[in-house]
Design a protein around this motif. Structure first.
Motif, PDB file in Angstrom:
ATOM      1  N   GLY A  62     -54.655 -35.143 -21.301  1.00 25.49           N
ATOM      2  CA  GLY A  62     -55.976 -35.285 -22.191  1.00 25.49           C
ATOM      3  C   GLY A  62     -55.378 -35.329 -23.641  1.00 25.49           C
ATOM      4  O   GLY A  62     -54.120 -35.700 -23.952  1.00 25.49           O
TER       5      GLY A  62
ATOM      6  N   ALA B 286     -60.110 -32.818 -25.304  1.00 25.82           N
ATOM      7  CA  ALA B 286     -60.878 -33.387 -24.131  1.00 25.82           C
ATOM      8  C   ALA B 286     -59.709 -33.671 -23.033  1.00 25.82           C
ATOM      9  O   ALA B 286     -58.541 -33.993 -23.402  1.00 25.82           O
TER      10      ALA B 286
ATOM     11  N   GLU C  16     -63.865 -33.520 -16.134  1.00 26.49           N
ATOM     12  CA  GLU C  16     -63.620 -33.962 -17.505  1.00 26.49           C
ATOM     13  C   GLU C  16     -64.309 -32.563 -18.316  1.00 26.49           C
ATOM     14  O   GLU C  16     -65.305 -32.159 -18.057  1.00 26.49           O
ATOM     15  N   ASP C  17     -63.356 -32.134 -19.177  1.00 27.15           N
ATOM     16  CA  ASP C  17     -63.738 -30.952 -20.187  1.00 27.15           C
ATOM     17  C   ASP C  17     -63.634 -31.539 -21.669  1.00 27.15           C
ATOM     18  O   ASP C  17     -62.796 -31.933 -21.984  1.00 27.15           O
ATOM     19  N   TYR C  18     -64.377 -31.180 -22.211  1.00 26.57           N
ATOM     20  CA  TYR C  18     -64.716 -31.399 -23.643  1.00 26.57           C
ATOM     21  C   TYR C  18     -64.958 -30.124 -24.530  1.00 26.57           C
ATOM     22  O   TYR C  18     -65.739 -29.286 -24.013  1.00 26.57           O
TER      23      TYR C  18
ATOM     24  N   LYS D 182     -68.621 -32.786 -27.906  1.00 21.41           N
ATOM     25  CA  LYS D 182     -69.503 -33.125 -26.643  1.00 21.41           C
ATOM     26  C   LYS D 182     -70.638 -34.255 -27.233  1.00 21.41           C
ATOM     27  O   LYS D 182     -70.968 -33.974 -28.491  1.00 21.41           O
TER      28      LYS D 182
ATOM     29  N   LEU E 182     -63.436 -39.671 -22.999  1.00 26.47           N
ATOM     30  CA  LEU E 182     -62.111 -40.092 -22.189  1.00 26.47           C
ATOM     31  C   LEU E 182     -62.134 -41.338 -21.371  1.00 26.47           C
ATOM     32  O   LEU E 182     -63.347 -41.584 -20.955  1.00 26.47           O
TER      33      LEU E 182
ATOM     34  N   LEU F 239     -59.133 -42.198 -26.255  1.00 23.60           N
ATOM     35  CA  LEU F 239     -60.152 -41.108 -26.582  1.00 23.60           C
ATOM     36  C   LEU F 239     -60.763 -42.028 -27.620  1.00 23.60           C
ATOM     37  O   LEU F 239     -60.737 -42.270 -28.697  1.00 23.60           O
TER      38      LEU F 239
END
Length: 112
Positions: free
Chosen positions: A34, A48, A56-58, A63, A68, A77
């Motif tokens: 990421g 992210a 998936e982490d933001y 957000k 991504l 991105l």
């Protein structure tokens, strides 16, 4: 693993940019892939990332604005509705076998 980031630049508030990261080498067993960023005088922070679990982490601050995409060879991105606080050097990142790999960074500047 080698990472090559590109796509940064100068954009006005509310504008959009897409960052790209070319990933080469042995990309098997990547735990995370990421983007991070570092603003002047601040610590590097997660923006992210994909995980090997398929999630998936933001960061809360991006957000709904950043997204991504990509695969093991290329990561992207998409950044929309950019704000002055998004100004930073953006780094693509991979963690593989508990080792961190970083791209060289690409500058994003959002002018108001």
């Amino acid at each position: 693993v080698q990472l090559q980031a590109s796509g940064g630049g100068l954009v006005q508030v509310g504008g959009s940019l897409t960052l790209s990261c070319a990933v080469s080498g042995d990309t098997t067993n990547m735990r995370y892939a990421g983007w991070y960023r570092q603003a002047p005088g601040k610590q590097r922070e997660l923006v992210a990332r994909f995980s090997a679990l398929g999630t998936e982490d933001y960061a809360d601050s991006v957000k709904g604005r950043f997204a991504l995409s990509g695969d093991s060879a290329n990561m992207y991105l998409q950044m929309n509705n950019l704000k002055p606080e998004d100004t930073a050097v953006y780094y693509c990142h991979v963690e593989r076998w508990s080792v961190d790999y970083w791209g060289q960074g690409t500058q994003v500047t959002v002018s108001s």
